[in-house]
Write an enzyme that holds these catalytic residues in place. Structure first.
Site, short mmCIF file in Angstrom:
data_model
loop_
_atom_site.label_atom_id
_atom_site.label_comp_id
_atom_site.label_asym_id
_atom_site.label_seq_id
_atom_site.Cartn_x
_atom_site.Cartn_y
_atom_site.Cartn_z
CG HIS A 115 39.96 37.03 41.63
ND1 HIS A 115 39.27 38.19 41.89
CD2 HIS A 115 40.96 37.39 40.79
CE1 HIS A 115 39.81 39.20 41.24
NE2 HIS A 115 40.85 38.73 40.56
CG HIS B 122 44.47 37.28 37.06
ND1 HIS B 122 43.67 37.74 36.05
CD2 HIS B 122 43.98 37.82 38.21
CE1 HIS B 122 42.74 38.54 36.56
NE2 HIS B 122 42.91 38.61 37.87
CG HIS C 96 38.71 41.66 37.49
ND1 HIS C 96 38.59 40.39 36.98
CD2 HIS C 96 39.88 41.68 38.19
CE1 HIS C 96 39.65 39.67 37.37
NE2 HIS C 96 40.44 40.42 38.09
CD GLU D 221 41.46 45.48 41.14
OE1 GLU D 221 41.14 45.38 39.93
OE2 GLU D 221 42.55 45.04 41.60
CG ASP E 66 44.02 39.60 41.85
OD1 ASP E 66 43.64 39.16 40.75
OD2 ASP E 66 43.98 40.82 42.14
CG ASP E 67 47.56 39.02 39.57
OD1 ASP E 67 47.51 38.39 38.51
OD2 ASP E 67 46.73 39.92 39.87
N1 HPA Z 1 42.57 43.64 38.28
C1 HPA Z 1 42.50 43.81 36.97
N2 HPA Z 1 43.22 43.11 36.10
C2 HPA Z 1 44.06 42.19 36.56
C3 HPA Z 1 44.18 41.96 37.90
C4 HPA Z 1 43.40 42.70 38.82
O1 HPA Z 1 43.44 42.55 40.05
N3 HPA Z 1 45.11 40.97 38.03
C5 HPA Z 1 45.51 40.63 36.79
N4 HPA Z 1 44.87 41.38 35.88
ZN ZN Z 2 42.08 39.81 39.32
#
Ligand code: HPA
Ligand code: ZN
Length: 336
Positions: free
Chosen positions: A17, A19, A197, A200, A278-279
């Site tokens: 996971h 991006h 996703h 969340e 994630d990011d």
């Molecule tokens: N959630 C939704 N969209 C996203 C995320 C996330 O954690 N990170 C980058 N785009």
């Molecule tokens: Zn994500």
């Protein structure tokens, strides 16, 4: 082996996971802005990093899409991906399944080919020089229309051999999985796998809907599944993996503090939980930092870390033989 910190960094792991646009560090934002003669709203790298303080998913996405606007040509996507692979390698990542968001770039006039070309050439180089294997996952932006997603899928089909799965990201609330049922059906008919996703910020119903309507192989985040015991039982029974991102969840206020995160409960409840970044440029750390933060705050055991690393291979899209080889390597390192 000595400290848990060293073990966490050394244990082979897959990242599932991630991006690629979320690995854009402030230094590279400034470098690319200079290259393309773009003006930024921030006076320095430090000022930009200070702005990474988020109230929720949307407040992050606003900054994230703005950051991505400095990515203009194929060599930018190559540099971005190469930098991620070097950092992942230092964290013990041996296999990466990477999300990319083509709509973020094609909407600004960047050709789809420049995006995927730069990412792919860096991934091929990363396999040669670092030994990292990879898969690519094309994500649709759920705040845009299903028609826009279908157009993007059609643009991607000439490159389908390089893409393993489709995914769904961006603003979750109000954009339920059902909106993309026909796009995902088309992607699956073209031989692509699916992830999404869900759970969340959105409710557990979105997780069930992703499974039922999008036929996903795993759920990205999924932490709100805990609110529905029947759904949890289904995730355990069907071995549906969750790609959990601890630092992201705290930065985006899904949990107030790392001590409140439900990762350990989900893991001990028998779910196939994995740990991911994630990011990482926005949330304060790459994958090893995510393992470490969860380990420290939740009091994970060495057996938990071994389980999480093993789950990352089990949940991956690698063929059975490669999964088994990595599972053996994890066990061997644990026994050292
Ligand atoms: N959630 C939704 N969209 C996203 C995320 C996330 O954690 N990170 C980058 N785009
Ligand atoms: Zn994500």
């Amino acid at each position: 082996m000595g400290s848990m910190d060293a073990f966490i960094r050394a244990v082979p792991k897959a990242e599932l996971h991630l991006h690629i646009e979320g690995t854009l560090e402030p230094e590279m934002v400034f470098e690319l802005a200079r290259k393309h003669h773009l003006s930024l709203h921030y006076s320095s790298v430090e000022a930009l990093r200070q702005a990474y303080c988020f109230a929720d998913l949307q407040s992050f996405l606003d900054v994230y899409y703005q950051g991505a606007s400095v990515l203009r040509d194929e060599s930018d996507f190559h540099a971005l991906t190469s930098a991620y692979l070097r950092r992942a390698h230092a964290d013990g990542v041996v296999h990466a399944e990477i999300f990319f968001d083509p709509q973020t770039h094609t909407a600004r006039g960047v050709p789809f080919e420049a995006v995927i070309g730069g990412i792919r050439s860096a991934l091929a180089e990363g396999k040669q020089t670092l030994g990292i294997t990879h898969r690519l996952i094309l994500c649709f932006l759920r705040h845009l229309s299903a028609e826009d997603a279908m157009t993007t899928l059609e643009q991607a089909l000439p490159h389908a051999g390089a893409i393993t799965a489709v995914g769904l990201d961006s603003s979750e609330a109000g954009h339920r999985p059902a909106k993309f049922a026909s796009v995902f059906a088309r992607a699956r008919s073209e031989g692509l796998l699916a992830v999404a996703h869900a759970g969340e910020e959105g409710p557990p119903e979105y997780v069930a809907e992703a499974l039922d309507l999008l036929k996903v192989s795993r759920i990205d985040h999924g932490v709100r599944s805990e609110e529905d015991p029947a759904l949890l039982a289904r995730l355990v029974r069907d071995r549906v993996p969750l790609t959990v991102c601890p630092l992201s969840n705290v930065r985006l206020r899904v949990f107030d503090r790392m001590e409140d995160h439900n990762l350990k409960r989900l893991l001990h409840g028998g779910l196939c939980v994995t740990v991911n970044s994630d990011d990482p440029a926005y949330f304060g750390g790459y994958v090893a930092e995510n393992y470490l933060a969860a380990y420290r705050a939740l009091g994970l055991s060495r057996a938990d870390i071994v389980q999480l690393a093993s789950n990352s291979f089990e949940a991956s899209f690698l063929p059975r033989g490669e999964k088994d080889a990595w599972l053996r390597r994890v066990r061997e390192l644990d026994a050292d």
